[in-house]
Enzyme design. Structure first.
Site, PDB file in Angstrom:
ATOM      1  N   MET A  30      -4.851  26.743  -9.484  1.00 15.85           N
ATOM      2  CA  MET A  30      -4.647  25.536 -10.287  1.00 15.85           C
ATOM      3  C   MET A  30      -4.898  24.291  -9.430  1.00 15.85           C
ATOM      4  O   MET A  30      -4.481  23.189  -9.797  1.00 15.85           O
ATOM      5  CB  MET A  30      -3.258  25.532 -10.900  1.00 15.85           C
ATOM      6  CG  MET A  30      -3.066  26.698 -11.881  1.00 15.85           C
ATOM      7  SD  MET A  30      -1.963  26.330 -13.230  1.00 15.85           S
ATOM      8  CE  MET A  30      -0.466  25.996 -12.331  1.00 15.85           C
ATOM      9  N   GLY A  31      -5.540  24.478  -8.298  1.00 18.26           N
ATOM     10  CA  GLY A  31      -5.931  23.326  -7.486  1.00 18.26           C
ATOM     11  C   GLY A  31      -4.817  22.744  -6.641  1.00 18.26           C
ATOM     12  O   GLY A  31      -3.796  23.394  -6.422  1.00 18.26           O
ATOM     13  N   GLY A  36      -2.225  28.181   1.795  1.00 16.21           N
ATOM     14  CA  GLY A  36      -1.965  29.447   1.087  1.00 16.21           C
ATOM     15  C   GLY A  36      -3.203  29.872   0.311  1.00 16.21           C
ATOM     16  O   GLY A  36      -3.674  31.015   0.407  1.00 16.21           O
ATOM     17  N   HIS A  37      -3.745  28.912  -0.459  1.00 17.98           N
ATOM     18  CA  HIS A  37      -4.974  29.199  -1.205  1.00 17.98           C
ATOM     19  C   HIS A  37      -6.119  29.535  -0.247  1.00 17.98           C
ATOM     20  O   HIS A  37      -6.908  30.453  -0.487  1.00 17.98           O
ATOM     21  CB  HIS A  37      -5.410  27.986  -2.031  1.00 17.98           C
ATOM     22  CG  HIS A  37      -4.415  27.539  -3.063  1.00 17.98           C
ATOM     23  ND1 HIS A  37      -3.778  26.327  -3.009  1.00 17.98           N
ATOM     24  CD2 HIS A  37      -3.975  28.139  -4.201  1.00 17.98           C
ATOM     25  CE1 HIS A  37      -3.001  26.187  -4.067  1.00 17.98           C
ATOM     26  NE2 HIS A  37      -3.091  27.275  -4.804  1.00 17.98           N
ATOM     27  N   GLN A  61       0.059  27.891 -19.709  1.00 19.26           N
ATOM     28  CA  GLN A  61       1.108  28.553 -18.935  1.00 19.26           C
ATOM     29  C   GLN A  61       2.261  27.613 -18.584  1.00 19.26           C
ATOM     30  O   GLN A  61       3.175  27.994 -17.860  1.00 19.26           O
ATOM     31  CB  GLN A  61       0.537  29.211 -17.680  1.00 19.26           C
ATOM     32  CG  GLN A  61       0.098  28.271 -16.580  1.00 19.26           C
ATOM     33  CD  GLN A  61      -0.622  29.014 -15.473  1.00 19.26           C
ATOM     34  OE1 GLN A  61      -1.729  29.520 -15.656  1.00 19.26           O
ATOM     35  NE2 GLN A  61       0.004  29.108 -14.306  1.00 19.26           N
ATOM     36  N   GLN A 148       1.275  36.815  -2.696  1.00 21.59           N
ATOM     37  CA  GLN A 148       2.602  37.432  -2.824  1.00 21.59           C
ATOM     38  C   GLN A 148       3.658  36.371  -3.146  1.00 21.59           C
ATOM     39  O   GLN A 148       4.721  36.673  -3.672  1.00 21.59           O
ATOM     40  CB  GLN A 148       2.942  38.147  -1.496  1.00 21.59           C
ATOM     41  CG  GLN A 148       4.305  38.797  -1.421  1.00 21.59           C
ATOM     42  CD  GLN A 148       4.485  39.938  -2.406  1.00 21.59           C
ATOM     43  OE1 GLN A 148       3.503  40.548  -2.847  1.00 21.59           O
ATOM     44  NE2 GLN A 148       5.727  40.223  -2.764  1.00 21.59           N
ATOM     45  N   LYS A 149       3.338  35.111  -2.858  1.00 20.49           N
ATOM     46  CA  LYS A 149       4.231  33.985  -3.179  1.00 20.49           C
ATOM     47  C   LYS A 149       4.670  34.046  -4.641  1.00 20.49           C
ATOM     48  O   LYS A 149       5.808  33.770  -4.979  1.00 20.49           O
ATOM     49  CB  LYS A 149       3.474  32.682  -2.880  1.00 20.49           C
ATOM     50  CG  LYS A 149       3.915  31.460  -3.601  1.00 20.49           C
ATOM     51  CD  LYS A 149       5.162  30.893  -2.976  1.00 20.49           C
ATOM     52  CE  LYS A 149       5.481  29.507  -3.471  1.00 20.49           C
ATOM     53  NZ  LYS A 149       5.461  29.350  -4.914  1.00 20.49           N
ATOM     54  N   SER A 185       3.218  25.370  -1.452  1.00 20.07           N
ATOM     55  CA  SER A 185       3.063  25.343  -2.897  1.00 20.07           C
ATOM     56  C   SER A 185       2.463  23.994  -3.269  1.00 20.07           C
ATOM     57  O   SER A 185       2.794  22.976  -2.642  1.00 20.07           O
ATOM     58  CB  SER A 185       4.436  25.499  -3.568  1.00 20.07           C
ATOM     59  OG  SER A 185       4.353  25.111  -4.929  1.00 20.07           O
ATOM     60  N   SER A 186       1.609  23.996  -4.277  1.00 19.45           N
ATOM     61  CA  SER A 186       1.045  22.714  -4.734  1.00 19.45           C
ATOM     62  C   SER A 186       2.172  21.780  -5.163  1.00 19.45           C
ATOM     63  O   SER A 186       2.073  20.565  -5.015  1.00 19.45           O
ATOM     64  CB  SER A 186       0.098  22.945  -5.907  1.00 19.45           C
ATOM     65  OG  SER A 186      -0.911  23.865  -5.532  1.00 19.45           O
TER      66      SER A 186
END
Ligand code: AMP
Length: 281
Positions: A30-31, A36-37, A61, A148-149, A185-186
């Site tokens: 989701m950008g 992580g990405h 979502q 896995q996050k 996390s974003s």
């Protein structure tokens, strides 16, 4: 790197790649990309010939329009990071492209989508599985990298891929964390410094649960209580849930044995954060 916005173009590019015998690796996101990405992209690039990344903030979502509106977006920064990682194609469709007027088909994994995160966020996983079915159909990858996050999301998607006999492999890769242990996390981007500081209690809570298991604790309630105590000691956090589940099935742990996941969902300054750790009984 080519930025692709139309489904028709993305399908054609992927069709040609497959025809040329190239293995397509895919990382849906989701950008507001972070390490992580990027770790997913790197692993997928090692295993595939062509890397496709999607950036699509999927409206279906989100449970609340406010959460959707305030989700961080950084398309230019995302493109720069993808270029630096050697991504081949960045797919950035519009919401209308993905959900044309009249769309009414959803994909839902029943039981696994209704517990834990699914209970806190009704319809969330249905949105995830619907958009991923569309993206998988557009890209038709051999390999998909996921984190896995989002442990339950990974389990739901694996279930869907298996149930729908999709011809792809889901690779679940380890959670990347900041130096203080907080999972990247974003959503961390929208935390105030105070809330970001409070979030350090989350990895400490996971550690407390691990320490309890390591010291021989066998009662699920006691293991959960060890994690909750750390979270409760941080007044700036609001606990949504802390659960101990069997890693594969996500059923609540009755007797500590085998691979288990301790899952935590909390709010820090109004921003919902999730994290988890694998425990072995
Ligand atoms: P998102 O953009 O949040 O939808 O995440 C896209 C993918 O990146 C999902 O498979 C996530 O599980 C994964 N991901 C998100 N955060 C991390 C992280 N800290 N470490 C590893 N993977 C992550």
């Amino acid at each position: 790197m080519e930025i692709v916005r139309r489904i028709r173009s993305m399908k054609e590019i992927c069709r040609q790649a497959r025809e040329n015998g190239r293995k397509i690796g895919f990382v849906p996101t989701m950008g507001s990309l972070h390490e992580g990405h990027l770790s997913l992209m790197r692993r997928v690039k090692e295993l595939a010939d062509v890397v496709v990344v999607s950036v699509f903030v999927n409206p279906s979502q989100f449970n609340s329009p406010d959460d959707f509106a305030s989700y961080p977006r950084d398309p230019t920064g995302d493109a720069d990071l993808c270029i630096a990682e050697g991504v081949d194609y960045l797919f950035m469709p519009s919401a209308d492209e993905m959900y044309p007027p009249g769309s009414q088909t959803h994909v839902e994994v029943y039981d696994l989508s209704r517990v834990l995160e699914g209970e806190s966020r009704p319809g969330h996983f249905r949105g995830v599985t619907t958009v991923l079915t569309k993206l998988f159909e557009i890209v038709r990858p051999t390999l998909v990298g996921m984190g896995q996050k989002d442990a339950q999301q990974a389990a739901v998607v694996k279930r869907m891929v298996s149930d729908l006999m999709m011809d792809l492999e889901v690779l679940v890769l380890p959670t990347v964390r900041d130096a203080d242990g907080v999972a990247l996390s974003s959503r961390n981007r929208v935390l105030t410094p105070d809330a970001r500081q409070a979030a350090t209690a989350i990895p400490r809570a996971l550690d407390a649960a691990r320490a309890a298991v390591d010291s021989g604790e066998r009662e699920a309630v006691a293991i959960i209580a060890a994690a909750r105590a750390v979270l409760e000691a941080e007044p700036r956090l609001e606990i949504d849930h802390v659960q101990l589940v069997v890693a594969e099935s996500f059923a609540p742990v009755v007797e500590v044995a085998g691979e288990m996941l301790l899952l935590a969902a909390v709010k820090a300054g109004g921003v919902r954060l999730i994290d988890n750790t694998l425990l072995r009984g």
